[in-house]
Design a protein around this motif. Structure first.
Motif, mmCIF file in Angstrom:
data_model
loop_
_atom_site.group_PDB
_atom_site.id
_atom_site.type_symbol
_atom_site.label_atom_id
_atom_site.label_comp_id
_atom_site.label_asym_id
_atom_site.label_seq_id
_atom_site.Cartn_x
_atom_site.Cartn_y
_atom_site.Cartn_z
ATOM 1 N N ASN A 73 0.796 -1.231 0.000
ATOM 2 C CA ASN A 73 0.000 0.000 0.000
ATOM 3 C C ASN A 73 0.830 1.285 0.000
ATOM 4 O O ASN A 73 0.283 2.373 0.194
ATOM 5 C CB ASN A 73 -0.962 0.035 1.199
ATOM 6 C CG ASN A 73 -1.973 -1.093 1.162
ATOM 7 O OD1 ASN A 73 -2.424 -1.500 0.083
ATOM 8 N ND2 ASN A 73 -2.325 -1.611 2.331
ATOM 9 N N LYS A 74 2.124 1.167 -0.214
ATOM 10 C CA LYS A 74 2.965 2.365 -0.222
ATOM 11 C C LYS A 74 3.792 2.510 -1.493
ATOM 12 O O LYS A 74 3.939 3.600 -2.015
ATOM 13 C CB LYS A 74 3.888 2.362 1.006
ATOM 14 C CG LYS A 74 3.159 2.561 2.325
ATOM 15 C CD LYS A 74 4.141 2.688 3.481
ATOM 16 C CE LYS A 74 3.404 2.953 4.791
ATOM 17 N NZ LYS A 74 4.363 3.087 5.934
ATOM 18 N N GLY A 75 4.363 1.411 -1.969
ATOM 19 C CA GLY A 75 5.208 1.506 -3.149
ATOM 20 C C GLY A 75 6.362 0.537 -3.081
ATOM 21 O O GLY A 75 6.178 -0.644 -2.793
ATOM 22 N N PHE A 76 7.568 1.060 -3.283
ATOM 23 C CA PHE A 76 8.751 0.202 -3.319
ATOM 24 C C PHE A 76 9.881 0.853 -2.527
ATOM 25 O O PHE A 76 10.144 2.046 -2.666
ATOM 26 C CB PHE A 76 9.205 -0.021 -4.769
ATOM 27 C CG PHE A 76 8.191 -0.742 -5.608
ATOM 28 C CD1 PHE A 76 8.258 -2.117 -5.770
ATOM 29 C CD2 PHE A 76 7.161 -0.039 -6.239
ATOM 30 C CE1 PHE A 76 7.327 -2.778 -6.543
ATOM 31 C CE2 PHE A 76 6.226 -0.700 -7.017
ATOM 32 C CZ PHE A 76 6.309 -2.080 -7.171
ATOM 33 N N ARG A 77 10.546 0.040 -1.717
ATOM 34 C CA ARG A 77 11.692 0.516 -0.941
ATOM 35 C C ARG A 77 12.983 0.151 -1.672
ATOM 36 O O ARG A 77 13.144 -0.967 -2.158
ATOM 37 C CB ARG A 77 11.701 -0.100 0.452
ATOM 38 C CG ARG A 77 12.913 0.328 1.303
ATOM 39 C CD ARG A 77 12.925 -0.339 2.664
ATOM 40 N NE ARG A 77 11.856 0.177 3.509
ATOM 41 C CZ ARG A 77 10.790 -0.541 3.868
ATOM 42 N NH1 ARG A 77 10.650 -1.802 3.448
ATOM 43 N NH2 ARG A 77 9.853 -0.006 4.634
ATOM 44 N N ILE A 78 13.909 1.098 -1.759
ATOM 45 C CA ILE A 78 15.202 0.849 -2.371
ATOM 46 C C ILE A 78 16.058 0.029 -1.409
ATOM 47 O O ILE A 78 16.239 0.416 -0.252
ATOM 48 C CB ILE A 78 15.936 2.172 -2.702
ATOM 49 C CG1 ILE A 78 15.027 3.102 -3.512
ATOM 50 C CG2 ILE A 78 17.233 1.889 -3.441
ATOM 51 C CD1 ILE A 78 14.550 2.517 -4.817
ATOM 52 N N THR A 79 16.552 -1.104 -1.851
ATOM 53 C CA THR A 79 17.320 -1.978 -0.981
ATOM 54 C C THR A 79 18.746 -1.466 -0.789
ATOM 55 O O THR A 79 19.283 -0.743 -1.626
ATOM 56 C CB THR A 79 17.379 -3.413 -1.547
ATOM 57 O OG1 THR A 79 17.942 -3.368 -2.865
ATOM 58 C CG2 THR A 79 15.990 -4.010 -1.627
ATOM 59 N N GLU A 80 19.336 -1.853 0.326
ATOM 60 C CA GLU A 80 20.706 -1.478 0.640
ATOM 61 C C GLU A 80 21.682 -2.440 -0.040
ATOM 62 O O GLU A 80 21.362 -3.601 -0.279
ATOM 63 C CB GLU A 80 20.936 -1.535 2.160
ATOM 64 C CG GLU A 80 20.010 -0.631 2.963
ATOM 65 C CD GLU A 80 20.523 0.789 3.056
ATOM 66 O OE1 GLU A 80 21.612 1.058 2.509
ATOM 67 O OE2 GLU A 80 19.844 1.614 3.689
ATOM 68 N N VAL A 81 22.882 -1.961 -0.356
ATOM 69 C CA VAL A 81 23.952 -2.807 -0.870
ATOM 70 C C VAL A 81 25.147 -2.635 0.054
ATOM 71 O O VAL A 81 25.614 -1.510 0.257
ATOM 72 C CB VAL A 81 24.350 -2.422 -2.314
ATOM 73 C CG1 VAL A 81 25.473 -3.318 -2.808
ATOM 74 C CG2 VAL A 81 23.155 -2.542 -3.241
ATOM 75 N N SER A 82 25.635 -3.737 0.633
ATOM 76 C CA SER A 82 26.726 -3.662 1.591
ATOM 77 C C SER A 82 28.080 -3.575 0.887
ATOM 78 O O SER A 82 28.202 -3.874 -0.306
ATOM 79 C CB SER A 82 26.708 -4.889 2.511
ATOM 80 O OG SER A 82 27.060 -6.053 1.782
ATOM 81 N N GLU A 83 29.100 -3.183 1.636
ATOM 82 C CA GLU A 83 30.457 -3.154 1.096
ATOM 83 C C GLU A 83 30.884 -4.557 0.666
ATOM 84 O O GLU A 83 31.583 -4.721 -0.340
ATOM 85 C CB GLU A 83 31.433 -2.600 2.149
ATOM 86 C CG GLU A 83 31.222 -1.145 2.506
ATOM 87 C CD GLU A 83 31.529 -0.210 1.348
ATOM 88 O OE1 GLU A 83 32.343 -0.587 0.470
ATOM 89 O OE2 GLU A 83 30.966 0.890 1.306
ATOM 90 N N ARG A 84 30.474 -5.564 1.418
ATOM 91 C CA ARG A 84 30.812 -6.944 1.066
ATOM 92 C C ARG A 84 30.182 -7.326 -0.269
ATOM 93 O O ARG A 84 30.816 -7.984 -1.108
ATOM 94 C CB ARG A 84 30.334 -7.895 2.167
ATOM 95 C CG ARG A 84 30.709 -9.371 1.955
ATOM 96 C CD ARG A 84 30.449 -10.168 3.219
ATOM 97 N NE ARG A 84 30.832 -11.558 3.047
ATOM 98 C CZ ARG A 84 30.012 -12.520 2.638
ATOM 99 N NH1 ARG A 84 28.745 -12.240 2.350
ATOM 100 N NH2 ARG A 84 30.424 -13.771 2.515
#
Length: 240
Positions: A73-84
């Motif tokens: 009901n909100k949209g899409f969240r941008i995922t995190e990308v780790s240094e690893r």
């Protein structure tokens, strides 16, 4: 004729979906779409100047690639990308692209390589003109176009997927510091080396370029993220 018109309409919709997808990926890499933030399809559609439908479809494609995640009901969240993650993506790209560049340097014709020069020059021009969306799109076309000369479609798909997953945040700060131009010029250097047929030198250049890109990733995380000139819509080609 009605069926043919319907087929043409479907193709046009698919092309728009792909164009929106490229624009969103470029905006995500450039830092316009921030990790952890939630964006609605209608809001992004308004910035891109298209309807919400191709944006939702493109975001679902990005979700399958692990770049975003749906939020009910909100949209899409941008995922995190780790240094690893970034280290592993760089390692994989190095394992694939460096030897492939060496092989292409031996088998590609001068005409095939020269055909990519306008794209390499476009990368440099966009870096100098601070057009980050154009820079990223030209960079994608150059690298995947070059790898296409190896004749292995699955290899190109794999590298394309790795490029989508390895995202550079903070390009605006790096651009303002003038750190992107030198990386952009490496594309022309690589092309010139390949034209001489010097596979070893081309491989060394490619390895150095990927290491340079990885260092930019690290620096980009320490730079403030600003608004990319041109906005999201500048990454969308063709009629809305």
């Amino acid at each position: 004729m009605g069926d043919l018109k319907q087929h043409s309409l479907i193709k046009a919709q698919e092309r728009l979906r792909d164009q929106v997808g490229h624009a969103l990926r470029a905006a995500l890499i450039a830092g316009e779409l921030r990790p952890g933030s939630v964006y609605s399809a209608p809001g992004l559609a308004s910035e891109l100047g298209v309807s919400a439908t191709p944006v939702r479809e493109a975001m679902l494609d990005l979700a399958r690639e692990g770049l975003v995640e749906p939020v009910r009901n909100k949209g899409f969240r941008i995922t995190e990308v780790s240094e690893r993650d970034l280290d592993q993506y760089t390692e994989l790209r190095t394992m694939i692209e460096v030897p492939t560049i060496g092989r292409i340097a031996k088998i590609a014709t001068a005409d095939q390589l020269e055909a990519l020069r306008p794209v390499a020059e476009e990368i440099v021009t966009n870096a100098r003109e601070h057009n980050l969306i154009g820079y990223l799109e030209a960079d994608r076309r150059f690298h995947l176009g070059l790898l296409t000369l190896a004749g292995n479609d699955r290899l190109v798909e794999t590298v394309g997927d790795l490029r989508k997953r390895s995202r550079l945040y903070g390009l605006t700060g790096l651009d303002e510091a003038g750190k992107l131009v030198s990386s952009a010029e490496e594309h022309i250097e690589l092309l010139d080396l390949m034209l001489t047929g010097d596979a070893e030198a081309a491989m060394e250049c490619m390895q150095r370029h990927l290491g340079h890109v990885r260092s930019l990733w690290a620096q980009g995380r320490d730079e403030p993220v600003g608004r990319t000139p041109g906005g999201l819509g500048s990454g969308l080609q063709g009629p809305a």
